[in-house]
Write a protein that holds these residues in place. Structure first.
Motif, PDB file in Angstrom:
ATOM      1  N   HIS A 171      20.257  53.931  36.595  1.00  0.00           N
ATOM      2  CA  HIS A 171      19.483  54.469  37.715  1.00  0.00           C
ATOM      3  C   HIS A 171      20.353  55.393  38.568  1.00  0.00           C
ATOM      4  O   HIS A 171      21.406  54.986  39.057  1.00  0.00           O
ATOM      5  CB  HIS A 171      18.920  53.330  38.567  1.00  0.00           C
ATOM      6  N   GLU A 172      19.899  56.616  38.746  1.00  0.00           N
ATOM      7  CA  GLU A 172      20.680  57.625  39.460  1.00  0.00           C
ATOM      8  C   GLU A 172      21.004  57.217  40.897  1.00  0.00           C
ATOM      9  O   GLU A 172      22.076  57.513  41.406  1.00  0.00           O
ATOM     10  CB  GLU A 172      19.898  58.947  39.461  1.00  0.00           C
ATOM     11  N   ASP A 173      20.089  56.513  41.568  1.00  0.00           N
ATOM     12  CA  ASP A 173      20.288  56.154  42.972  1.00  0.00           C
ATOM     13  C   ASP A 173      20.798  54.713  43.157  1.00  0.00           C
ATOM     14  O   ASP A 173      20.700  54.146  44.238  1.00  0.00           O
ATOM     15  CB  ASP A 173      18.998  56.362  43.761  1.00  0.00           C
TER      16      ASP A 173
END
Length: 126
Positions: free
Chosen positions: A100-102
């Motif tokens: 997950h990028e965030d």
């Protein structure tokens, strides 16, 4: 007051690490376990005097004949392993990026006599 230790940058650099259990070391471990001289059975029917003989013999038998060192090695090497020196000690750690990028960065530690192996079961969950 501060002091310079003269430690080189190489000593504290983060270095890639591959887990490798040499077969000769595993054979030696198995031989030493097999050669264990066991004490007499405890005089009580509970663990009030410590680990019971049958229990520790079962644990030793597992390490001698059942534990799959190559599977463990592969599991550890399925993530990025590194070593760096902190306060004169080599510290082994793994670094796994989230899908997950965030994702919030997270540091998971273990205590003695624990191992990173115990933490591997949560890596995919995180």
């Amino acid at each position: 007051m501060s002091a310079t230790t003269g430690r080189s940058a190489e000593a504290t650099a983060v270095r890639p690490f591959t887990v490798k259990f040499p077969e000769a070391d595993l054979e030696d471990l198995r031989a030493r376990i097999a050669a264990t001289r066991w004490p007499e059975k405890e005089g009580v029917d509970d663990a009030s005097q410590g680990v019971q003989l049958a229990t520790i013999q079962a644990v030793a038998r597992y390490w001698e004949t059942e534990h799959d060192w190559r599977k463990c090695e592969a599991k550890l090497n399925s993530v990025s392993n590194f070593i760096t020196e902190i306060d004169g000690l080599d510290i082994h750690f793994v670094h796994v990026r989230s899908k997950h990028e965030d994702a919030l960065p997270l540091v998971v530690c273990h205590g003695w006599p624990g191992s990173v192996i115990e933490q591997m079961k949560i890596v995919d969950l995180l």
